[in-house]
Design an enzyme around this catalytic site. Structure first.
Site, mmCIF file in Angstrom:
data_model
loop_
_atom_site.group_PDB
_atom_site.id
_atom_site.type_symbol
_atom_site.label_atom_id
_atom_site.label_comp_id
_atom_site.label_asym_id
_atom_site.label_seq_id
_atom_site.Cartn_x
_atom_site.Cartn_y
_atom_site.Cartn_z
ATOM 1 N N ARG A 286 0.830 -1.224 0.000
ATOM 2 C CA ARG A 286 0.000 0.000 0.000
ATOM 3 C C ARG A 286 0.857 1.263 0.000
ATOM 4 O O ARG A 286 0.495 2.280 0.592
ATOM 5 C CB ARG A 286 -0.965 0.038 1.197
ATOM 6 C CG ARG A 286 -1.973 -1.078 1.253
ATOM 7 C CD ARG A 286 -2.971 -1.016 0.092
ATOM 8 N NE ARG A 286 -4.024 -1.997 0.265
ATOM 9 C CZ ARG A 286 -3.921 -3.259 -0.127
ATOM 10 N NH1 ARG A 286 -2.827 -3.689 -0.738
ATOM 11 N NH2 ARG A 286 -4.927 -4.093 0.074
ATOM 12 N N SER B 7 -10.520 -0.717 3.266
ATOM 13 C CA SER B 7 -9.764 -0.844 4.519
ATOM 14 C C SER B 7 -9.308 0.543 4.980
ATOM 15 O O SER B 7 -8.675 1.261 4.209
ATOM 16 C CB SER B 7 -8.531 -1.710 4.311
ATOM 17 O OG SER B 7 -8.894 -2.992 3.889
ATOM 18 N N GLU C 273 -4.666 3.909 6.206
ATOM 19 C CA GLU C 273 -4.390 3.706 4.779
ATOM 20 C C GLU C 273 -5.009 4.863 3.982
ATOM 21 O O GLU C 273 -4.533 5.239 2.915
ATOM 22 C CB GLU C 273 -5.026 2.360 4.361
ATOM 23 C CG GLU C 273 -4.727 1.949 2.945
ATOM 24 C CD GLU C 273 -5.495 0.703 2.512
ATOM 25 O OE1 GLU C 273 -5.273 -0.376 3.087
ATOM 26 O OE2 GLU C 273 -6.311 0.807 1.581
HETATM 27 N N1 EPU Z 1 -10.693 -10.431 10.394
HETATM 28 C C1 EPU Z 1 -11.330 -10.433 11.612
HETATM 29 N N2 EPU Z 1 -12.314 -9.522 11.810
HETATM 30 C C2 EPU Z 1 -12.703 -8.631 10.861
HETATM 31 C C3 EPU Z 1 -12.037 -8.630 9.629
HETATM 32 C C4 EPU Z 1 -11.026 -9.555 9.415
HETATM 33 O O1 EPU Z 1 -11.019 -11.215 12.500
HETATM 34 O O2 EPU Z 1 -13.616 -7.863 11.115
HETATM 35 C C5 EPU Z 1 -9.675 -11.465 10.130
HETATM 36 C C6 EPU Z 1 -10.197 -12.470 9.121
HETATM 37 O O3 EPU Z 1 -10.883 -13.500 9.739
HETATM 38 C C7 EPU Z 1 -8.936 -12.951 8.474
HETATM 39 C C8 EPU Z 1 -8.020 -11.746 8.529
HETATM 40 O O4 EPU Z 1 -8.559 -10.872 9.509
HETATM 41 O O5 EPU Z 1 -8.364 -13.989 9.218
HETATM 42 C C9 EPU Z 1 -7.857 -11.059 7.200
HETATM 43 O O6 EPU Z 1 -9.120 -10.586 6.749
HETATM 44 P P1 EPU Z 1 -9.444 -10.394 5.181
HETATM 45 O O7 EPU Z 1 -9.087 -11.597 4.426
HETATM 46 O O8 EPU Z 1 -10.812 -9.852 5.081
HETATM 47 O O9 EPU Z 1 -8.407 -9.309 4.679
HETATM 48 P P2 EPU Z 1 -7.831 -7.995 5.338
HETATM 49 O O10 EPU Z 1 -6.437 -8.241 5.784
HETATM 50 O O11 EPU Z 1 -8.781 -7.417 6.336
HETATM 51 C C10 EPU Z 1 -6.741 -7.144 3.124
HETATM 52 C C11 EPU Z 1 -6.689 -5.855 2.365
HETATM 53 C C12 EPU Z 1 -7.942 -5.694 1.522
HETATM 54 C C13 EPU Z 1 -8.040 -6.858 0.549
HETATM 55 C C14 EPU Z 1 -8.059 -8.184 1.359
HETATM 56 C C15 EPU Z 1 -7.986 -9.377 0.460
HETATM 57 C C16 EPU Z 1 -5.359 -4.353 3.722
HETATM 58 C C17 EPU Z 1 -5.354 -3.194 4.666
HETATM 59 N N3 EPU Z 1 -6.567 -4.747 3.301
HETATM 60 O O12 EPU Z 1 -7.815 -7.041 4.047
HETATM 61 O O13 EPU Z 1 -7.797 -4.496 0.762
HETATM 62 O O14 EPU Z 1 -9.217 -6.763 -0.231
HETATM 63 O O15 EPU Z 1 -6.903 -8.232 2.231
HETATM 64 O O16 EPU Z 1 -6.735 -9.476 -0.118
HETATM 65 O O17 EPU Z 1 -4.304 -4.872 3.385
HETATM 66 C C18 EPU Z 1 -8.206 -2.173 0.889
HETATM 67 O O18 EPU Z 1 -6.981 -2.021 0.962
HETATM 68 O O19 EPU Z 1 -9.005 -1.182 0.897
HETATM 69 C C19 EPU Z 1 -8.762 -3.501 0.835
HETATM 70 C C20 EPU Z 1 -10.079 -3.744 0.900
#
Ligand code: EPU
Length: 334
Positions: A159, A234, A330
């Protein structure tokens, strides 16, 4: 050239209603250059999908809206495609799929425009744009000159790019060129959520279209559509902590999800930290935390940017107290 006192509500995915005292839309490099020749202290706006507007803006706001997608080179296996900055990102991904050009399907349904995609090296489900990026053209605000930036020059990171750091506020991205596959597409389906969705869809040997369909379903199931509920994806970055720090937290929370980055560093999901701190689904007036993804802050209707920012600060303070982790935003605050 400028319109006076324009509401920016329709120009930011958070749907925050602030006023730009001066507002202009440009759809060509020439008109941008002539505007910049007399106004250098401008705020550049694109898809508005990564900003939180906290006040009315007295500096002129310039919306970049140049359009066009062009195939600039085609070889046996690959194609170079250049898209102008004002193209909507998702529509561009759909255009690529229609042509059976592979590489961007994992990035389906990300809000925003092509021009801002390199700014923060957008990424999802195992792909970041740096993986498909060749070069971009950008106009230097100070001189009006157009320069080409290679992948190395963009200094992409998680990012991150040079345009968020050393060159912040100095360039306007005009177009981006990607290298995509025309056959033998490299399918990226290693991400757990994608595997699970493909299984549910009964897909065994996924095509790029199957991947895009799966990503769209996953995103729609947990991320709010900005058309319905204002948001900016995010809000925080996933923090990277030391192995020692991680072990401490893990001893209290053995089920905490994590991604190992190296022997010494571990990335932990900010969404989990926010949820575990009790914020998931919390609402404070019209500002709040999405009920299905705690990393997404939302504007239910008439929240101000300051109200959303207040929620963000509350979250940062609590996560710092609970886990000794400083969550980094972000989203750009204006
Ligand atoms: N999780 C929780 N609670 C929540 C949300 C997530 O416990 O409310 C846990 C999930 O269970 C999972 C982990 O956190 O084990 C990761 O969650 P998720 O796969 O939804 O991905 P993320 O890390 O929250 C990142 C990116 C997203 C991207 C997804 C998929 C960042 C800041 N965000 O989200 O990007 O779509 O991975 O690759 O890196 C964005 O940058 O705007 C964005 C949406």
């Amino acid at each position: 050239m400028f319109q006076k006192n324009v509401s920016l509500k329709a120009y930011n995915t958070f749907g925050i209603d602030v006023i730009a005292e001066k507002f202009a839309e440009v759809s060509s490099a020439d008109s941008l250059a002539s505007l910049l020749s007399v106004n250098k202290d401008v705020i550049i706006l694109s898809g508005g999908s990564n900003i939180l507007l906290t006040k009315d803006l007295s500096r002129p706001v310039v919306l970049i809206n140049n359009k066009g997608i062009k195939i600039i080179e085609k070889t046996g296996d690959h194609v170079l495609v250049r898209a102008e900055a004002g193209e909507n990102w998702h529509e561009f991904v759909m255009w690529c799929l229609k042509k059976d050009f592979g590489g961007l399907e994992n990035l389906s349904l990300i809000p925003g425009n092509v021009g801002t995609s390199p700014m923060q090296n957008i990424g999802a489900y195992g792909v970041e744009i740096k993986d498909r990026f060749v070069s971009l053209e950008a106009m230097e605000i100070k001189t009006g000159k157009i320069l080409s930036f290679s992948k190395e020059q963009c200094a992409f990171g998680y990012r991150e790019s040079i345009f968020k750091n050393e060159l912040k506020g100095q360039y306007v991205i005009l177009s981006v060129t990607f290298k995509l596959s025309v056959k033998n597409h490299a399918i990226v389906d290693g991400y757990g959520a994608i595997k699970e969705q493909l299984r549910k869809d009964g897909v065994k040997n996924p095509t790029i279209q199957n991947i895009s369909d799966a990503v769209i379903k996953i995103r729609q199931s947990k991320l709010p559509d900005p058309k319905d509920i204002g948001n900016s994806g995010s809000f925080f970055k996933n923090p990277v902590i030391s192995e020692e720090h991680f072990k401490q937290i893990q001893s209290d929370f053995p089920d905490m999800p994590f991604y190992r980055i190296s022997e010494e560093l571990v990335k932990v999901p900010a969404g989990w930290l926010v949820e575990t701190s009790g914020f998931k689904g919390k609402r404070y007036g019209d500002a709040g935390v999405h009920k299905k993804q705690a990393l997404v802050l939302v504007n239910y209707d008439k929240a101000t940017g300051s109200e959303v920012l207040e929620v963000a600060r509350k979250i940062q303070n609590t996560v710092k107290t609970n886990f000794n982790i400083a969550l980094e935003m972000e989203v750009n605050i204006l």
